[in-house]
Design a protein around this motif. Structure first.
Motif, PDB file in Angstrom:
ATOM      1  N   SER A 170       0.837  -1.191   0.000  1.00  0.00           N
ATOM      2  CA  SER A 170       0.000   0.000   0.000  1.00  0.00           C
ATOM      3  C   SER A 170       0.876   1.247   0.000  1.00  0.00           C
ATOM      4  N   ARG A 171       0.232   2.395  -0.233  1.00  0.00           N
ATOM      5  CA  ARG A 171       0.973   3.652  -0.251  1.00  0.00           C
ATOM      6  C   ARG A 171       1.627   3.921   1.099  1.00  0.00           C
ATOM      7  N   GLU A 172       0.902   3.642   2.177  1.00  0.00           N
ATOM      8  CA  GLU A 172       1.449   3.886   3.508  1.00  0.00           C
ATOM      9  C   GLU A 172       2.588   2.917   3.828  1.00  0.00           C
ATOM     10  N   GLU A 173       2.444   1.658   3.367  1.00  0.00           N
ATOM     11  CA  GLU A 173       3.523   0.694   3.583  1.00  0.00           C
ATOM     12  C   GLU A 173       4.768   1.095   2.804  1.00  0.00           C
ATOM     13  N   LEU A 174       4.562   1.570   1.568  1.00  0.00           N
ATOM     14  CA  LEU A 174       5.693   2.012   0.763  1.00  0.00           C
ATOM     15  C   LEU A 174       6.356   3.231   1.394  1.00  0.00           C
ATOM     16  N   ARG A 175       5.538   4.128   1.969  1.00  0.00           N
ATOM     17  CA  ARG A 175       6.085   5.291   2.660  1.00  0.00           C
ATOM     18  C   ARG A 175       6.988   4.842   3.815  1.00  0.00           C
ATOM     19  N   THR A 176       6.529   3.835   4.561  1.00  0.00           N
ATOM     20  CA  THR A 176       7.315   3.328   5.685  1.00  0.00           C
ATOM     21  C   THR A 176       8.634   2.737   5.200  1.00  0.00           C
ATOM     22  N   ILE A 177       8.577   1.989   4.081  1.00  0.00           N
ATOM     23  CA  ILE A 177       9.793   1.389   3.536  1.00  0.00           C
ATOM     24  C   ILE A 177      10.776   2.470   3.109  1.00  0.00           C
ATOM     25  N   VAL A 178      10.271   3.477   2.404  1.00  0.00           N
ATOM     26  CA  VAL A 178      11.131   4.542   1.896  1.00  0.00           C
ATOM     27  C   VAL A 178      11.698   5.383   3.030  1.00  0.00           C
ATOM     28  N   SER A 179      10.874   5.631   4.064  1.00  0.00           N
ATOM     29  CA  SER A 179      11.302   6.497   5.168  1.00  0.00           C
ATOM     30  C   SER A 179      12.236   5.807   6.139  1.00  0.00           C
ATOM     31  N   ASP A 180      12.370   4.495   6.022  1.00  0.00           N
ATOM     32  CA  ASP A 180      13.217   3.751   6.959  1.00  0.00           C
ATOM     33  C   ASP A 180      14.660   4.228   6.843  1.00  0.00           C
ATOM     34  N   PRO A 181      15.233   4.739   7.940  1.00  0.00           N
ATOM     35  CA  PRO A 181      16.626   5.205   7.875  1.00  0.00           C
ATOM     36  C   PRO A 181      17.598   4.110   7.449  1.00  0.00           C
ATOM     37  N   GLY A 182      17.197   2.846   7.635  1.00  0.00           N
ATOM     38  CA  GLY A 182      18.071   1.749   7.239  1.00  0.00           C
ATOM     39  C   GLY A 182      18.058   1.478   5.751  1.00  0.00           C
ATOM     40  N   ALA A 183      17.096   2.074   5.042  1.00  0.00           N
ATOM     41  CA  ALA A 183      17.032   1.866   3.594  1.00  0.00           C
ATOM     42  C   ALA A 183      18.265   2.486   2.925  1.00  0.00           C
ATOM     43  N   GLN A 187      19.211  10.480   2.204  1.00  0.00           N
ATOM     44  CA  GLN A 187      18.148  11.181   2.920  1.00  0.00           C
ATOM     45  C   GLN A 187      17.343  12.083   1.984  1.00  0.00           C
ATOM     46  N   ARG A 188      18.014  12.849   1.138  1.00  0.00           N
ATOM     47  CA  ARG A 188      17.308  13.762   0.248  1.00  0.00           C
ATOM     48  C   ARG A 188      16.410  12.997  -0.719  1.00  0.00           C
ATOM     49  N   HIS A 189      16.903  11.875  -1.209  1.00  0.00           N
ATOM     50  CA  HIS A 189      16.099  11.083  -2.142  1.00  0.00           C
ATOM     51  C   HIS A 189      14.893  10.465  -1.429  1.00  0.00           C
ATOM     52  N   ARG A 190      15.087  10.062  -0.168  1.00  0.00           N
ATOM     53  CA  ARG A 190      13.953   9.529   0.591  1.00  0.00           C
ATOM     54  C   ARG A 190      12.869  10.579   0.725  1.00  0.00           C
ATOM     55  N   GLY A 191      13.289  11.821   1.009  1.00  0.00           N
ATOM     56  CA  GLY A 191      12.309  12.898   1.128  1.00  0.00           C
ATOM     57  C   GLY A 191      11.563  13.125  -0.166  1.00  0.00           C
ATOM     58  N   MET A 192      12.253  13.056  -1.294  1.00  0.00           N
ATOM     59  CA  MET A 192      11.608  13.249  -2.587  1.00  0.00           C
ATOM     60  C   MET A 192      10.603  12.135  -2.868  1.00  0.00           C
ATOM     61  N   LEU A 193      10.975  10.907  -2.560  1.00  0.00           N
ATOM     62  CA  LEU A 193      10.078   9.780  -2.807  1.00  0.00           C
ATOM     63  C   LEU A 193       8.823   9.878  -1.939  1.00  0.00           C
ATOM     64  N   VAL A 194       9.004  10.273  -0.680  1.00  0.00           N
ATOM     65  CA  VAL A 194       7.844  10.449   0.202  1.00  0.00           C
ATOM     66  C   VAL A 194       6.946  11.562  -0.328  1.00  0.00           C
ATOM     67  N   ASN A 195       7.547  12.645  -0.809  1.00  0.00           N
ATOM     68  CA  ASN A 195       6.756  13.748  -1.356  1.00  0.00           C
ATOM     69  C   ASN A 195       5.962  13.306  -2.586  1.00  0.00           C
ATOM     70  N   ILE A 196       6.549  12.443  -3.400  1.00  0.00           N
ATOM     71  CA  ILE A 196       5.820  11.928  -4.563  1.00  0.00           C
ATOM     72  C   ILE A 196       4.599  11.135  -4.106  1.00  0.00           C
ATOM     73  N   LEU A 197       4.764  10.326  -3.067  1.00  0.00           N
ATOM     74  CA  LEU A 197       3.635   9.559  -2.543  1.00  0.00           C
ATOM     75  C   LEU A 197       2.553  10.475  -1.988  1.00  0.00           C
ATOM     76  N   ASP A 198       2.961  11.645  -1.483  1.00  0.00           N
ATOM     77  CA  ASP A 198       1.994  12.577  -0.896  1.00  0.00           C
ATOM     78  C   ASP A 198       1.189  13.321  -1.947  1.00  0.00           C
ATOM     79  N   LEU A 199       1.662  13.350  -3.191  1.00  0.00           N
ATOM     80  CA  LEU A 199       0.972  14.125  -4.222  1.00  0.00           C
ATOM     81  C   LEU A 199      -0.480  13.692  -4.381  1.00  0.00           C
ATOM     82  N   GLU A 200      -0.733  12.400  -4.195  1.00  0.00           N
ATOM     83  CA  GLU A 200      -2.086  11.887  -4.394  1.00  0.00           C
ATOM     84  C   GLU A 200      -3.064  12.475  -3.382  1.00  0.00           C
TER      85      GLU A 200
END
Length: 421
Positions: A170-183, A187-200
Protein backbone atom coordinates in the motif's frame (compact mmCIF):
# COMPACT_ATOMS: atom_id res chain seq x y z
CA UNK A 1 23.11 -51.32 13.80
CA UNK A 2 23.78 -52.87 17.20
CA UNK A 3 27.01 -54.36 15.80
CA UNK A 4 28.25 -51.10 14.25
CA UNK A 5 31.29 -49.43 15.85
CA UNK A 6 30.46 -46.54 18.17
CA UNK A 7 32.72 -44.24 16.17
CA UNK A 8 30.69 -44.88 13.03
CA UNK A 9 27.43 -44.32 14.91
CA UNK A 10 28.69 -41.02 16.34
CA UNK A 11 29.77 -39.91 12.85
CA UNK A 12 26.38 -40.81 11.41
CA UNK A 13 24.63 -38.94 14.25
CA UNK A 14 26.75 -35.82 13.64
CA UNK A 15 25.98 -35.98 9.91
CA UNK A 16 22.24 -36.26 10.59
CA UNK A 17 22.33 -33.27 12.96
CA UNK A 18 24.10 -31.24 10.26
CA UNK A 19 21.49 -32.31 7.71
CA UNK A 20 18.73 -31.29 10.12
CA UNK A 21 20.41 -27.91 10.47
CA UNK A 22 20.54 -27.63 6.69
CA UNK A 23 16.79 -28.23 6.31
CA UNK A 24 15.96 -25.86 9.18
CA UNK A 25 18.12 -23.04 7.83
CA UNK A 26 16.80 -23.64 4.29
CA UNK A 27 13.22 -23.22 5.45
CA UNK A 28 13.92 -19.96 7.29
CA UNK A 29 16.19 -18.61 4.55
CA UNK A 30 13.71 -19.33 1.77
CA UNK A 31 10.77 -17.79 3.63
CA UNK A 32 12.83 -14.74 4.67
CA UNK A 33 13.84 -13.77 1.15
CA UNK A 34 12.73 -10.32 0.06
CA UNK A 35 10.35 -11.04 -2.82
CA UNK A 36 10.97 -7.70 -4.53
CA UNK A 37 14.74 -8.06 -4.35
CA UNK A 38 14.29 -11.61 -5.65
CA UNK A 39 12.43 -10.26 -8.68
CA UNK A 40 15.18 -7.70 -9.23
CA UNK A 41 17.88 -10.38 -9.11
CA UNK A 42 15.90 -12.58 -11.48
CA UNK A 43 15.83 -9.76 -14.03
CA UNK A 44 19.59 -9.64 -13.73
CA UNK A 45 19.74 -13.40 -14.47
CA UNK A 46 21.07 -14.30 -11.02
CA UNK A 47 21.21 -18.12 -10.97
CA UNK A 48 20.56 -18.47 -7.24
CA UNK A 49 17.56 -16.13 -7.44
CA UNK A 50 16.15 -18.05 -10.40
CA UNK A 51 16.44 -21.37 -8.53
CA UNK A 52 14.91 -19.93 -5.36
CA UNK A 53 12.05 -18.41 -7.36
CA UNK A 54 11.27 -21.78 -8.94
CA UNK A 55 11.03 -23.32 -5.47
CA UNK A 56 8.93 -20.46 -4.10
CA UNK A 57 6.48 -20.66 -7.00
CA UNK A 58 4.97 -23.64 -5.12
CA UNK A 59 5.55 -22.91 -1.43
CA UNK A 60 3.42 -25.89 -0.40
CA UNK A 61 5.80 -28.26 -2.20
CA UNK A 62 8.86 -26.49 -0.81
CA UNK A 63 7.60 -26.66 2.76
CA UNK A 64 6.55 -30.28 2.26
CA UNK A 65 10.00 -31.21 0.95
CA UNK A 66 11.85 -29.47 3.78
CA UNK A 67 9.63 -30.94 6.49
CA UNK A 68 9.87 -34.43 5.03
CA UNK A 69 13.65 -34.19 4.92
CA UNK A 70 13.86 -32.65 8.37
CA UNK A 71 11.64 -35.25 9.98
CA UNK A 72 13.45 -38.13 8.28
CA UNK A 73 16.86 -37.06 9.52
CA UNK A 74 15.56 -36.18 13.00
CA UNK A 75 13.89 -39.58 13.41
CA UNK A 76 17.00 -41.33 12.11
CA UNK A 77 19.14 -39.30 14.52
CA UNK A 78 16.83 -40.24 17.38
CA UNK A 79 17.14 -43.94 16.53
CA UNK A 80 20.92 -43.82 16.34
CA UNK A 81 21.20 -41.79 19.54
CA UNK A 82 19.04 -44.34 21.35
CA UNK A 83 21.24 -47.22 20.17
CA UNK A 84 24.38 -45.39 21.30
CA UNK A 85 22.90 -44.53 24.69
CA UNK A 86 21.68 -48.09 25.36
CA UNK A 87 25.08 -49.53 24.48
CA UNK A 88 26.77 -47.05 26.82
CA UNK A 89 24.30 -46.78 29.72
CA UNK A 90 21.83 -49.62 29.35
CA UNK A 91 18.11 -49.00 29.77
CA UNK A 92 18.79 -45.65 31.46
CA UNK A 93 20.35 -44.50 28.20
CA UNK A 94 16.89 -43.99 26.63
CA UNK A 95 16.16 -41.07 28.97
CA UNK A 96 19.69 -39.72 28.58
CA UNK A 97 19.50 -39.96 24.78
CA UNK A 98 16.14 -38.18 24.70
CA UNK A 99 17.39 -35.27 26.80
CA UNK A 100 20.79 -34.86 25.15
CA UNK A 101 19.51 -35.25 21.60
CA UNK A 102 16.75 -32.70 22.22
CA UNK A 103 19.35 -30.22 23.48
CA UNK A 104 21.73 -30.90 20.57
CA UNK A 105 19.03 -30.59 17.90
CA UNK A 106 17.59 -27.46 19.52
CA UNK A 107 20.96 -25.70 19.58
CA UNK A 108 22.77 -27.02 16.51
CA UNK A 109 19.89 -27.94 14.18
CA UNK A 110 17.19 -25.36 15.00
CA UNK A 111 18.01 -22.11 16.83
CA UNK A 112 21.54 -21.47 15.52
CA UNK A 113 20.96 -22.27 11.80
CA UNK A 114 17.57 -20.54 11.74
CA UNK A 115 19.01 -17.41 13.34
CA UNK A 116 21.82 -17.29 10.80
CA UNK A 117 19.33 -17.84 7.96
CA UNK A 118 17.07 -15.08 9.24
CA UNK A 119 20.01 -12.65 9.33
CA UNK A 120 21.49 -13.70 5.96
CA UNK A 121 18.67 -15.29 3.95
CA UNK A 122 20.30 -14.96 0.53
CA UNK A 123 23.58 -16.51 1.67
CA UNK A 124 21.65 -19.55 2.92
CA UNK A 125 18.75 -19.85 0.47
CA UNK A 126 20.63 -19.49 -2.82
CA UNK A 127 23.23 -22.24 -2.15
CA UNK A 128 20.56 -24.43 -0.54
CA UNK A 129 18.47 -24.24 -3.72
CA UNK A 130 21.23 -26.21 -5.50
CA UNK A 131 20.39 -29.20 -3.29
CA UNK A 132 16.66 -28.61 -2.84
CA UNK A 133 15.72 -28.51 -6.53
CA UNK A 134 17.05 -31.98 -7.47
CA UNK A 135 15.89 -33.32 -4.10
CA UNK A 136 12.39 -32.09 -4.88
CA UNK A 137 12.40 -34.03 -8.15
CA UNK A 138 13.69 -37.14 -6.37
CA UNK A 139 11.09 -37.02 -3.59
CA UNK A 140 8.24 -35.66 -5.73
CA UNK A 141 5.97 -38.72 -5.26
CA UNK A 142 6.23 -38.45 -1.47
CA UNK A 143 5.89 -34.64 -1.53
CA UNK A 144 2.87 -34.80 -3.85
CA UNK A 145 1.20 -37.39 -1.63
CA UNK A 146 1.73 -35.34 1.52
CA UNK A 147 0.48 -32.17 -0.24
CA UNK A 148 -2.61 -33.96 -1.56
CA UNK A 149 -3.54 -35.15 1.94
CA UNK A 150 -2.84 -31.80 3.64
CA UNK A 151 -4.66 -29.83 0.94
CA UNK A 152 -7.67 -32.09 1.41
CA UNK A 153 -7.63 -31.42 5.16
CA UNK A 154 -7.38 -27.69 4.50
CA UNK A 155 -10.42 -27.79 2.23
CA UNK A 156 -12.38 -29.62 4.93
CA UNK A 157 -11.49 -26.76 7.27
CA UNK A 158 -12.76 -24.21 4.74
CA UNK A 159 -9.32 -23.04 3.59
CA UNK A 160 -8.49 -22.83 -0.10
CA UNK A 161 -4.81 -23.89 -0.39
CA UNK A 162 -4.57 -22.51 -3.93
CA UNK A 163 -5.00 -18.93 -2.74
CA UNK A 164 -1.65 -17.28 -2.07
CA UNK A 165 -1.09 -13.87 -0.54
CA UNK A 166 -0.73 -11.19 -3.22
CA UNK A 167 2.50 -9.24 -3.05
CA UNK A 168 1.01 -5.77 -2.90
CA UNK A 169 2.35 -2.80 -1.00
CA UNK A 170 0.00 0.00 0.00
CA UNK A 171 0.97 3.65 -0.25
CA UNK A 172 1.45 3.89 3.51
CA UNK A 173 3.52 0.69 3.58
CA UNK A 174 5.69 2.01 0.76
CA UNK A 175 6.08 5.29 2.66
CA UNK A 176 7.32 3.33 5.69
CA UNK A 177 9.79 1.39 3.54
CA UNK A 178 11.13 4.54 1.90
CA UNK A 179 11.30 6.50 5.17
CA UNK A 180 13.22 3.75 6.96
CA UNK A 181 16.63 5.21 7.87
CA UNK A 182 18.07 1.75 7.24
CA UNK A 183 17.03 1.87 3.59
CA UNK A 184 19.99 2.29 1.23
CA UNK A 185 18.57 5.55 -0.12
CA UNK A 186 20.14 8.98 0.54
CA UNK A 187 18.15 11.18 2.92
CA UNK A 188 17.31 13.76 0.25
CA UNK A 189 16.10 11.08 -2.14
CA UNK A 190 13.95 9.53 0.59
CA UNK A 191 12.31 12.90 1.13
CA UNK A 192 11.61 13.25 -2.59
CA UNK A 193 10.08 9.78 -2.81
CA UNK A 194 7.84 10.45 0.20
CA UNK A 195 6.76 13.75 -1.36
CA UNK A 196 5.82 11.93 -4.56
CA UNK A 197 3.64 9.56 -2.54
CA UNK A 198 1.99 12.58 -0.90
CA UNK A 199 0.97 14.12 -4.22
CA UNK A 200 -2.09 11.89 -4.39
CA UNK A 201 -3.45 13.40 -1.18
CA UNK A 202 -2.86 17.04 -2.19
CA UNK A 203 -4.98 19.08 -4.59
CA UNK A 204 -4.08 22.24 -6.48
CA UNK A 205 -5.98 24.45 -4.04
CA UNK A 206 -3.41 23.47 -1.39
CA UNK A 207 -0.51 25.05 -3.28
CA UNK A 208 -2.08 27.65 -5.58
CA UNK A 209 -1.02 31.30 -5.61
CA UNK A 210 -4.16 33.16 -4.45
CA UNK A 211 -5.66 35.73 -6.79
CA UNK A 212 -4.77 38.64 -4.54
CA UNK A 213 -1.08 37.77 -4.98
CA UNK A 214 -1.10 37.47 -8.76
CA UNK A 215 1.76 39.09 -10.62
CA UNK A 216 0.38 39.81 -14.05
CA UNK A 217 -0.91 42.42 -16.44
CA UNK A 218 -4.19 44.31 -16.34
CA UNK A 219 -4.98 45.58 -19.84
CA UNK A 220 -6.92 48.48 -18.32
CA UNK A 221 -3.68 49.87 -16.87
CA UNK A 222 -1.72 52.54 -18.69
CA UNK A 223 0.96 51.67 -21.21
CA UNK A 224 3.66 52.83 -18.80
CA UNK A 225 2.41 50.52 -16.03
CA UNK A 226 2.16 47.52 -18.38
CA UNK A 227 5.68 48.14 -19.74
CA UNK A 228 7.03 48.38 -16.20
CA UNK A 229 5.27 45.13 -15.23
CA UNK A 230 6.83 43.32 -18.20
CA UNK A 231 10.32 44.71 -17.72
CA UNK A 232 10.45 44.19 -13.96
CA UNK A 233 8.92 40.71 -13.95
CA UNK A 234 10.83 37.89 -12.29
CA UNK A 235 8.50 35.36 -13.88
CA UNK A 236 8.48 33.88 -17.35
CA UNK A 237 4.70 33.49 -17.61
CA UNK A 238 2.35 36.41 -16.85
CA UNK A 239 -1.43 36.05 -16.70
CA UNK A 240 -3.18 38.85 -18.54
CA UNK A 241 -6.68 40.08 -17.67
CA UNK A 242 -8.91 43.07 -18.38
CA UNK A 243 -10.31 44.98 -15.44
CA UNK A 244 -11.20 41.99 -13.26
CA UNK A 245 -9.05 38.93 -12.67
CA UNK A 246 -12.03 36.77 -13.61
CA UNK A 247 -11.65 38.15 -17.16
CA UNK A 248 -8.45 36.29 -18.01
CA UNK A 249 -7.64 36.90 -21.68
CA UNK A 250 -4.45 34.89 -21.93
CA UNK A 251 -0.94 34.23 -20.71
CA UNK A 252 2.08 36.19 -21.93
CA UNK A 253 5.34 34.28 -22.27
CA UNK A 254 8.21 36.77 -22.02
CA UNK A 255 9.97 35.08 -24.91
CA UNK A 256 7.10 36.38 -27.07
CA UNK A 257 7.32 39.91 -25.66
CA UNK A 258 9.99 41.08 -28.11
CA UNK A 259 7.55 42.78 -30.48
CA UNK A 260 5.26 44.06 -27.73
CA UNK A 261 7.52 46.98 -26.82
CA UNK A 262 9.00 49.07 -29.66
CA UNK A 263 11.09 52.16 -29.05
CA UNK A 264 9.88 52.30 -25.48
CA UNK A 265 6.21 52.20 -26.52
CA UNK A 266 3.66 49.46 -25.95
CA UNK A 267 2.12 47.93 -29.05
CA UNK A 268 -1.22 46.68 -27.74
CA UNK A 269 -2.12 44.84 -30.95
CA UNK A 270 1.15 42.90 -30.72
CA UNK A 271 0.45 42.21 -27.04
CA UNK A 272 -2.92 40.71 -27.89
CA UNK A 273 -1.38 38.53 -30.61
CA UNK A 274 1.38 37.32 -28.29
CA UNK A 275 -1.01 35.89 -25.71
CA UNK A 276 -1.36 32.13 -25.31
CA UNK A 277 -4.77 30.67 -24.61
CA UNK A 278 -5.40 30.41 -20.85
CA UNK A 279 -5.63 26.94 -19.33
CA UNK A 280 -8.31 26.62 -16.64
CA UNK A 281 -8.49 23.80 -14.09
CA UNK A 282 -10.82 23.03 -11.13
CA UNK A 283 -9.50 23.62 -7.63
CA UNK A 284 -10.03 20.00 -6.56
CA UNK A 285 -7.62 18.50 -9.11
CA UNK A 286 -5.08 16.20 -7.37
CA UNK A 287 -1.48 17.26 -7.85
CA UNK A 288 -0.36 13.97 -9.40
CA UNK A 289 -3.17 14.29 -11.96
CA UNK A 290 -2.35 17.91 -12.72
CA UNK A 291 1.33 17.13 -13.18
CA UNK A 292 0.39 14.53 -15.76
CA UNK A 293 -2.02 16.99 -17.42
CA UNK A 294 0.72 19.61 -17.66
CA UNK A 295 2.93 17.05 -19.37
CA UNK A 296 0.26 15.90 -21.81
CA UNK A 297 -0.91 19.40 -22.74
CA UNK A 298 2.62 20.84 -22.90
CA UNK A 299 1.53 23.61 -20.52
CA UNK A 300 3.36 25.20 -17.60
CA UNK A 301 0.75 27.47 -16.04
CA UNK A 302 -2.90 26.88 -15.14
CA UNK A 303 -5.60 29.22 -13.86
CA UNK A 304 -7.51 27.66 -10.97
CA UNK A 305 -11.26 28.26 -10.78
CA UNK A 306 -13.88 27.30 -8.20
CA UNK A 307 -17.19 25.54 -8.78
CA UNK A 308 -18.76 28.78 -10.02
CA UNK A 309 -16.02 29.45 -12.55
CA UNK A 310 -14.46 32.32 -10.62
CA UNK A 311 -10.69 32.58 -10.63
CA UNK A 312 -9.23 31.79 -7.21
CA UNK A 313 -5.56 31.40 -8.04
CA UNK A 314 -2.99 29.92 -10.35
CA UNK A 315 -0.55 27.03 -10.22
CA UNK A 316 2.56 26.30 -12.26
CA UNK A 317 4.60 23.21 -12.98
CA UNK A 318 7.34 24.64 -10.77
CA UNK A 319 4.94 24.74 -7.81
CA UNK A 320 4.23 21.02 -8.13
CA UNK A 321 7.90 20.16 -8.65
CA UNK A 322 8.75 22.11 -5.50
CA UNK A 323 6.38 19.85 -3.60
CA UNK A 324 8.65 16.97 -4.64
CA UNK A 325 12.19 18.35 -4.54
CA UNK A 326 11.73 21.40 -2.31
CA UNK A 327 12.00 25.04 -3.28
CA UNK A 328 14.44 25.63 -6.10
CA UNK A 329 12.99 28.66 -7.82
CA UNK A 330 11.05 31.75 -6.92
CA UNK A 331 7.30 31.47 -6.53
CA UNK A 332 4.94 33.18 -8.94
CA UNK A 333 4.27 35.70 -6.20
CA UNK A 334 7.09 37.56 -4.53
CA UNK A 335 5.88 37.90 -0.97
CA UNK A 336 9.34 37.76 0.64
CA UNK A 337 10.03 35.82 3.79
CA UNK A 338 6.90 34.95 5.72
CA UNK A 339 8.47 33.49 8.86
CA UNK A 340 10.91 35.30 11.15
CA UNK A 341 12.50 33.44 14.10
CA UNK A 342 12.74 35.31 17.41
CA UNK A 343 15.29 35.03 20.21
CA UNK A 344 12.71 33.58 22.62
CA UNK A 345 12.11 30.62 20.32
CA UNK A 346 8.88 31.96 18.85
CA UNK A 347 8.23 32.94 15.23
CA UNK A 348 6.64 36.04 13.75
CA UNK A 349 4.55 34.82 10.84
CA UNK A 350 2.90 36.74 8.01
CA UNK A 351 -0.83 36.12 8.08
CA UNK A 352 -0.87 35.38 4.37
CA UNK A 353 1.59 32.49 4.75
CA UNK A 354 0.19 29.13 3.73
CA UNK A 355 -0.52 26.62 6.48
CA UNK A 356 1.34 23.89 4.58
CA UNK A 357 4.32 26.21 4.06
CA UNK A 358 4.48 26.94 7.79
CA UNK A 359 4.24 23.23 8.60
CA UNK A 360 7.06 22.41 6.20
CA UNK A 361 9.29 25.27 7.35
CA UNK A 362 8.85 24.73 11.09
CA UNK A 363 8.08 21.01 11.25
CA UNK A 364 4.64 21.78 12.70
CA UNK A 365 1.41 19.85 12.22
CA UNK A 366 -1.27 22.52 11.97
CA UNK A 367 -4.48 21.23 10.31
CA UNK A 368 -4.46 21.59 6.52
CA UNK A 369 -7.94 20.31 5.71
CA UNK A 370 -9.54 23.73 6.23
CA UNK A 371 -8.31 27.27 5.48
CA UNK A 372 -5.14 27.48 3.44
CA UNK A 373 -3.57 30.52 5.14
CA UNK A 374 -2.55 31.11 8.74
CA UNK A 375 -4.91 34.10 8.88
CA UNK A 376 -7.86 31.97 7.77
CA UNK A 377 -6.94 29.20 10.20
CA UNK A 378 -6.81 31.59 13.16
CA UNK A 379 -10.14 33.23 12.27
CA UNK A 380 -11.80 29.83 11.81
CA UNK A 381 -10.72 28.70 15.28
CA UNK A 382 -11.71 32.02 16.89
CA UNK A 383 -15.13 31.70 15.21
CA UNK A 384 -15.39 35.51 15.17
CA UNK A 385 -13.47 38.60 14.15
CA UNK A 386 -11.47 39.80 17.18
CA UNK A 387 -11.62 43.46 18.21
CA UNK A 388 -7.89 43.51 18.96
CA UNK A 389 -4.95 41.26 19.66
CA UNK A 390 -6.01 37.77 20.73
CA UNK A 391 -4.32 34.48 21.44
CA UNK A 392 -5.42 30.90 20.90
CA UNK A 393 -4.13 27.35 21.05
CA UNK A 394 -4.33 24.98 18.09
CA UNK A 395 -3.06 21.54 19.00
CA UNK A 396 0.44 21.90 20.45
CA UNK A 397 0.89 25.41 19.09
CA UNK A 398 0.13 28.82 20.54
CA UNK A 399 -0.75 31.65 18.15
CA UNK A 400 -1.03 35.34 19.09
CA UNK A 401 -2.38 38.03 16.77
CA UNK A 402 0.06 40.95 16.56
CA UNK A 403 -1.49 42.99 13.77
CA UNK A 404 -5.08 43.00 12.57
CA UNK A 405 -6.27 44.95 9.53
CA UNK A 406 -10.01 44.88 9.05
CA UNK A 407 -11.05 41.24 9.01
CA UNK A 408 -7.60 39.94 8.07
CA UNK A 409 -4.79 38.86 10.39
CA UNK A 410 -1.68 40.53 9.01
CA UNK A 411 0.96 39.37 11.49
CA UNK A 412 0.94 36.85 14.31
CA UNK A 413 3.36 35.18 16.68
CA UNK A 414 3.55 31.37 16.96
CA UNK A 415 5.37 28.97 19.23
CA UNK A 416 5.36 25.33 20.19
CA UNK A 417 3.81 24.92 23.64
CA UNK A 418 5.42 22.80 26.34
CA UNK A 419 3.47 20.02 28.03
CA UNK A 420 3.03 22.32 31.03
CA UNK A 421 0.88 24.62 28.94
Amino acid sequence: MNEAPLGLLFAALAALVLMSGFFSSSETGMMSLNRYRLKHLRKQKHKGAERASRLLDRPDRLIGLILIGNNLVNIAASAIATVIAIRLYGDAGIVIATFLLTLVILIFAEVTPKTIAALYPERIAFPASVVLLPLLKLLMPMVATVNWITNGLLRLLGVNPEITGEERVSREELRTIVSDPGAMIPQRHRGMLVNILDLEGISVDDILVPRNEFYGIDLDDSDEVIIDRIQSSNHTLLPVWRGDINNIEGVLHLRNAGGVIEAGRLVREALGSALDKPYFIPESTPLHTQLRNFQQKKMRLAIVVDEYGDVIGLVAVADILEEIVGEFTSNLHDSGDDIFPQRDGSFVIDGGAGVRDVNKALGWHLPTDGPKTISGLVLEHLESFPDGNAGLKIGRYGLEILELEGNVVRVLRGRTLNAAH
